[in-house]
Design an enzyme around this catalytic site. Structure first.
Site, PDB file in Angstrom:
ATOM      1  N   HIS A 280       0.938  -1.147  -0.011  1.00  0.00           N
ATOM      2  CA  HIS A 280      -0.123   0.091   0.003  1.00  0.00           C
ATOM      3  C   HIS A 280       0.877   1.383  -0.172  1.00  0.00           C
ATOM      4  O   HIS A 280       1.650   1.198  -0.992  1.00  0.00           O
ATOM      5  CB  HIS A 280      -1.061  -0.053   1.133  1.00  0.00           C
ATOM      6  CG  HIS A 280      -1.986   0.994   1.356  1.00  0.00           C
ATOM      7  ND1 HIS A 280      -2.405   1.546   0.410  1.00  0.00           N
ATOM      8  CD2 HIS A 280      -2.901   1.250   2.216  1.00  0.00           C
ATOM      9  CE1 HIS A 280      -3.559   2.270   0.519  1.00  0.00           C
ATOM     10  NE2 HIS A 280      -3.902   2.110   1.967  1.00  0.00           N
ATOM     11  N   HIS A 322      -2.100  -2.573  -9.566  1.00  0.00           N
ATOM     12  CA  HIS A 322      -3.160  -1.915  -8.859  1.00  0.00           C
ATOM     13  C   HIS A 322      -4.330  -2.880  -8.710  1.00  0.00           C
ATOM     14  O   HIS A 322      -4.882  -3.358 -10.046  1.00  0.00           O
ATOM     15  CB  HIS A 322      -3.514  -0.484  -9.282  1.00  0.00           C
ATOM     16  CG  HIS A 322      -4.225   0.073  -8.172  1.00  0.00           C
ATOM     17  ND1 HIS A 322      -5.453   0.182  -7.951  1.00  0.00           N
ATOM     18  CD2 HIS A 322      -3.776   1.197  -7.256  1.00  0.00           C
ATOM     19  CE1 HIS A 322      -5.783   0.990  -6.991  1.00  0.00           C
ATOM     20  NE2 HIS A 322      -4.925   1.571  -6.646  1.00  0.00           N
ATOM     21  N   ASP A 379       2.699   5.331  -6.727  1.00  0.00           N
ATOM     22  CA  ASP A 379       4.189   5.463  -6.211  1.00  0.00           C
ATOM     23  C   ASP A 379       5.508   5.438  -7.054  1.00  0.00           C
ATOM     24  O   ASP A 379       6.464   5.344  -6.505  1.00  0.00           O
ATOM     25  CB  ASP A 379       4.032   4.038  -5.056  1.00  0.00           C
ATOM     26  CG  ASP A 379       3.202   4.470  -3.987  1.00  0.00           C
ATOM     27  OD1 ASP A 379       3.082   5.361  -3.435  1.00  0.00           O
ATOM     28  OD2 ASP A 379       2.596   3.567  -3.752  1.00  0.00           O
TER      29      ASP A 379
HETATM   30  N1  CMC Z   1       5.230  -7.236  -9.893  1.00  0.00           N
HETATM   31  C1  CMC Z   1       5.021  -8.554 -10.485  1.00  0.00           C
HETATM   32  N2  CMC Z   1       3.841  -9.053 -10.446  1.00  0.00           N
HETATM   33  C2  CMC Z   1       2.967  -8.381 -10.241  1.00  0.00           C
HETATM   34  C3  CMC Z   1       2.859  -7.178  -9.674  1.00  0.00           C
HETATM   35  C4  CMC Z   1       3.982  -6.488  -9.548  1.00  0.00           C
HETATM   36  N3  CMC Z   1       4.285  -5.226  -9.071  1.00  0.00           N
HETATM   37  N4  CMC Z   1       1.616  -6.684  -9.265  1.00  0.00           N
HETATM   38  C5  CMC Z   1       0.764  -7.862  -9.559  1.00  0.00           C
HETATM   39  N5  CMC Z   1       1.599  -8.854 -10.067  1.00  0.00           N
HETATM   40  C6  CMC Z   1       1.012 -10.073 -10.554  1.00  0.00           C
HETATM   41  C7  CMC Z   1       0.436 -10.887  -9.505  1.00  0.00           C
HETATM   42  O1  CMC Z   1       1.501 -11.718  -8.889  1.00  0.00           O
HETATM   43  C8  CMC Z   1      -0.611 -12.065 -10.188  1.00  0.00           C
HETATM   44  O2  CMC Z   1       0.144 -12.862 -11.073  1.00  0.00           O
HETATM   45  P1  CMC Z   1      -0.768 -14.099 -11.505  1.00  0.00           P
HETATM   46  O3  CMC Z   1      -1.989 -13.908 -12.275  1.00  0.00           O
HETATM   47  O4  CMC Z   1       0.126 -14.772 -12.204  1.00  0.00           O
HETATM   48  O5  CMC Z   1      -0.978 -14.864  -9.951  1.00  0.00           O
HETATM   49  C9  CMC Z   1      -1.240 -10.752 -11.032  1.00  0.00           C
HETATM   50  O6  CMC Z   1      -0.162  -9.948 -11.406  1.00  0.00           O
HETATM   51  C10 CMC Z   1      -2.482 -10.143 -10.648  1.00  0.00           C
HETATM   52  O7  CMC Z   1      -2.049  -9.499  -9.378  1.00  0.00           O
HETATM   53  P2  CMC Z   1      -2.481  -9.489  -7.977  1.00  0.00           P
HETATM   54  O8  CMC Z   1      -1.643  -9.868  -6.957  1.00  0.00           O
HETATM   55  O9  CMC Z   1      -3.823 -10.426  -7.974  1.00  0.00           O
HETATM   56  O10 CMC Z   1      -3.026  -8.145  -7.782  1.00  0.00           O
HETATM   57  P3  CMC Z   1      -3.839  -7.307  -6.433  1.00  0.00           P
HETATM   58  O11 CMC Z   1      -4.771  -6.674  -6.905  1.00  0.00           O
HETATM   59  O12 CMC Z   1      -3.967  -8.441  -5.422  1.00  0.00           O
HETATM   60  O13 CMC Z   1      -2.557  -6.603  -5.909  1.00  0.00           O
HETATM   61  C11 CMC Z   1      -0.978  -4.910  -5.631  1.00  0.00           C
HETATM   62  C12 CMC Z   1      -2.464  -5.241  -6.184  1.00  0.00           C
HETATM   63  C13 CMC Z   1      -0.811  -3.284  -5.806  1.00  0.00           C
HETATM   64  C14 CMC Z   1      -0.750  -5.292  -4.257  1.00  0.00           C
HETATM   65  C15 CMC Z   1       0.226  -5.353  -6.472  1.00  0.00           C
HETATM   66  O14 CMC Z   1       0.029  -5.066  -7.766  1.00  0.00           O
HETATM   67  C16 CMC Z   1       1.520  -5.218  -6.052  1.00  0.00           C
HETATM   68  O15 CMC Z   1       1.979  -5.628  -4.877  1.00  0.00           O
HETATM   69  N6  CMC Z   1       2.380  -4.127  -6.410  1.00  0.00           N
HETATM   70  C17 CMC Z   1       3.373  -3.918  -6.076  1.00  0.00           C
HETATM   71  C18 CMC Z   1       3.286  -3.042  -4.503  1.00  0.00           C
HETATM   72  C19 CMC Z   1       2.783  -1.732  -4.938  1.00  0.00           C
HETATM   73  O16 CMC Z   1       3.336  -0.831  -5.923  1.00  0.00           O
HETATM   74  N7  CMC Z   1       2.010  -1.008  -4.195  1.00  0.00           N
HETATM   75  C20 CMC Z   1       1.247   0.234  -4.403  1.00  0.00           C
HETATM   76  C21 CMC Z   1      -0.319   0.371  -4.768  1.00  0.00           C
HETATM   77  S1  CMC Z   1      -0.661   1.776  -5.353  1.00  0.00           S
HETATM   78  C22 CMC Z   1      -0.689   2.867  -3.951  1.00  0.00           C
HETATM   79  C23 CMC Z   1      -1.951   2.687  -3.107  1.00  0.00           C
HETATM   80  O17 CMC Z   1      -2.872   3.058  -3.293  1.00  0.00           O
HETATM   81  O18 CMC Z   1      -1.661   1.836  -2.235  1.00  0.00           O
END
Ligand code: CMC
Length: 445
Positions: A280, A322, A379
């Site tokens: 986050h 996201h 970010d």
């Molecule tokens: N790097 C590599 N793979 C990723 C990433 C990433 N940053 N983000 C998502 N994925 C992959 C994930 O492993 C999954 O792969 P698969 O379908 O093969 O299992 C797929 O993309 C879908 O992702 P998800 O985990 O289902 O997405 P989510 O909605 O649960 O998580 C997130 C969203 C923001 C937590 C995630 O994208 C992430 O961890 N990003 C990096 C951390 C980050 O930048 N966070 C800031 C978010 S914006 C500020 C805020 O408002 O908080």
């Protein structure tokens, strides 16, 4: 479901229209539920009566990927189209024409302030600079190496000591004065936390400086710097872009904790805690640390992307992806241009900006990121702006918290003001042991 025919199911909610009904068939028996539509034509099946209608069946939706936890009039976000609006106003227009305090007023009050309403808020903020000394003593009691978010969390809940719980607030006008005070005091405390971490004495807030100017000056004693107003205006834009983001993790925490009718400050502290995580708000710190490690260790973009794609490696491409945005994050576009402008105006050449741009281009050409619709989020570039302003990396998430404070507050106030609000209490599907008998310790193997 036929949206052209309105259903006659009575309206459960005070804000959304009932558009139709949806049938859910459980063990051959059909149950009917209203389909509600928001003002931007978002549709949701209101399953509030499923359990009672079906004799105990509930829904399960881990991480709430498909569940609206509330109805809200504050922020609209369309992840497919990359739209973000506060109270109907596009984020791009607000970033260009408005400022953080005006947007804070807008989030809480629904409409943009008149000149005198804004003047009143500015004056409420600037007359809320007197801190109870015990708050600074809390900061001083922490070791210098304590993470700023850890200290901010304890200070936020400590604000409750001298304040009422907030439950007496009846109108947004009354709430504005409380918001102004909590914003002013949190900015002072945040600057003091940072200076304590660097072993420096505290600098008092000044009348006559804007909110963001004051914060910068309390951090660095730099109001005489020739680029001071350029720097303060970049920081103000960062605050504004972070001001609200509908039901994200920290805002949901504020609403959930606040729903027990705990003090406002305890609810806000839960927002600070939720924000700290690297998935986050903590991502802004993690992005810069990632870019620094690329620079330091000389990793190629291919190596970094391979690591992020490797499911056996916990590393993720920080600042990418996201839960809601599946096209682009409109905040990141604004931030990228603010970043280019600030570095240009200050004549700063930060090698991390070049690394970030090249890494973004490499990821956007990689099928893993393209097919999963992973784009830079807010970010990805904000950390480079904060670095340019001289803000220590471990303070980045505190900056996010300062920006998000009016959003948390406004969402808390909206929840608190709604007659529909109940204590939040999700259910679960239990999948542990069924009933078994206690075994005496002498009999256990
Ligand atoms: N790097 C590599 N793979 C990723 C990433 C990433 N940053 N983000 C998502 N994925 C992959 C994930 O492993 C999954 O792969 P698969 O379908 O093969 O299992 C797929 O993309 C879908 O992702 P998800 O985990 O289902 O997405 P989510 O909605 O649960 O998580 C997130 C969203 C923001 C937590 C995630 O994208 C992430 O961890 N990003 C990096 C951390 C980050 O930048 N966070 C800031 C978010 S914006 C500020 C805020 O408002 O908080």
């Amino acid at each position: 479901m036929n949206l052209s025919e309105f259903d006659s199911v009575p309206l459960r909610s005070e804000v959304s229209d009932i558009m139709d009904s949806a049938e859910i068939k459980v063990f051959n028996k059909s149950h009917s539920f209203p389909v509600v539509m928001g003002s931007e034509e978002e549709l949701a099946i209101d399953i509030g009566s499923l359990r009672s209608q079906s004799g105990g069946v509930i829904t399960i939706d881990p991480a709430y990927v498909n569940t609206a936890s509330c109805q809200s009039k504050i922020t609209y976000l369309d992840g497919e189209k990359g739209i973000l609006r506060y109270r109907g106003y596009p984020i791009e227009q607000l970033a260009e024409k408005s400022n953080f305090l005006e947007v804070s007023y807008l989030l809480l009050n629904e409409d943009l302030p008149t000149a005198s309403e804004l003047e009143n808020l500015v004056s409420q903020v600037s007359t809320s600079h007197n801190l109870d000394p015990f708050l600074n003593n809390i900061i001083k009691s922490y070791p210098n190496h304590a993470h700023p978010m850890c200290i901010l969390s304890s200070l936020m809940v400590s604000l409750a000591v001298n304040e009422t719980g907030g439950h007496e607030l009846q109108s947004s006008k009354e709430a504005s004065a409380v918001l102004a005070k909590v914003m002013a005091q949190t900015a002072i405390l945040s600057a003091n936390i940072s200076r304590h971490g660097s072993g420096l004495g505290f600098i008092k807030a000044e009348q006559g400086l804007s909110y963001s100017e004051n914060f910068l000056n309390m951090m660095f004693d730099n109001k005489g710097h020739k680029n001071f107003s350029t720097m303060a205006s970049a920081l103000d834009c960062i605050f504004l872009l972070h001001a609200d983001h509908e039901q994200n993790c920290s805002t949901s925490a504020v609403r959930l904790v606040g729903s027990s009718q705990v003090s406002l400050y305890a609810a806000l502290a839960s927002g600070v805690n939720a924000l700290w995580g690297p998935l986050h708000g903590g991502a802004n710190q993690a992005v810069v640390e990632m870019l620094e490690s690329i620079e330091r260790d000389g990793l190629s973009f291919e190596q970094v992307l391979d690591k992020a794609k490797d499911k056996s490696d916990p590393f993720k491409l920080m600042g990418f992806g996201h839960r809601v945005y599946k096209n682009f994050d409109p905040r990141s576009k604004v931030i990228k241009s603010v970043c280019d402008r600030l570095l240009g105006d200050l004549g700063v050449d930060d090698p991390l900006l070049e690394i970030a741009k090249n890494l973004e281009n490499a990821a956007l050409e990689d099928d893993y990121f393209v097919s999963r619709k992973l784009y830079p989020n807010v970010d990805f570039y904000s950390g480079i702006i904060l670095r340019t302003l001289g803000i220590p990396t471990n303070m980045f998430t505190v900056i996010f918290a300062l920006g998000r404070l009016p959003g948390w507050f406004s969402q808390w106030f909206e929840m608190h003001s709604s007659p529909e609000t109940k204590i939040a209490r999700p259910r679960q599907i239990y999948n542990g042991h069924t009933n078994r008998q206690y075994i005496d310790i002498s009999q256990r193997v």
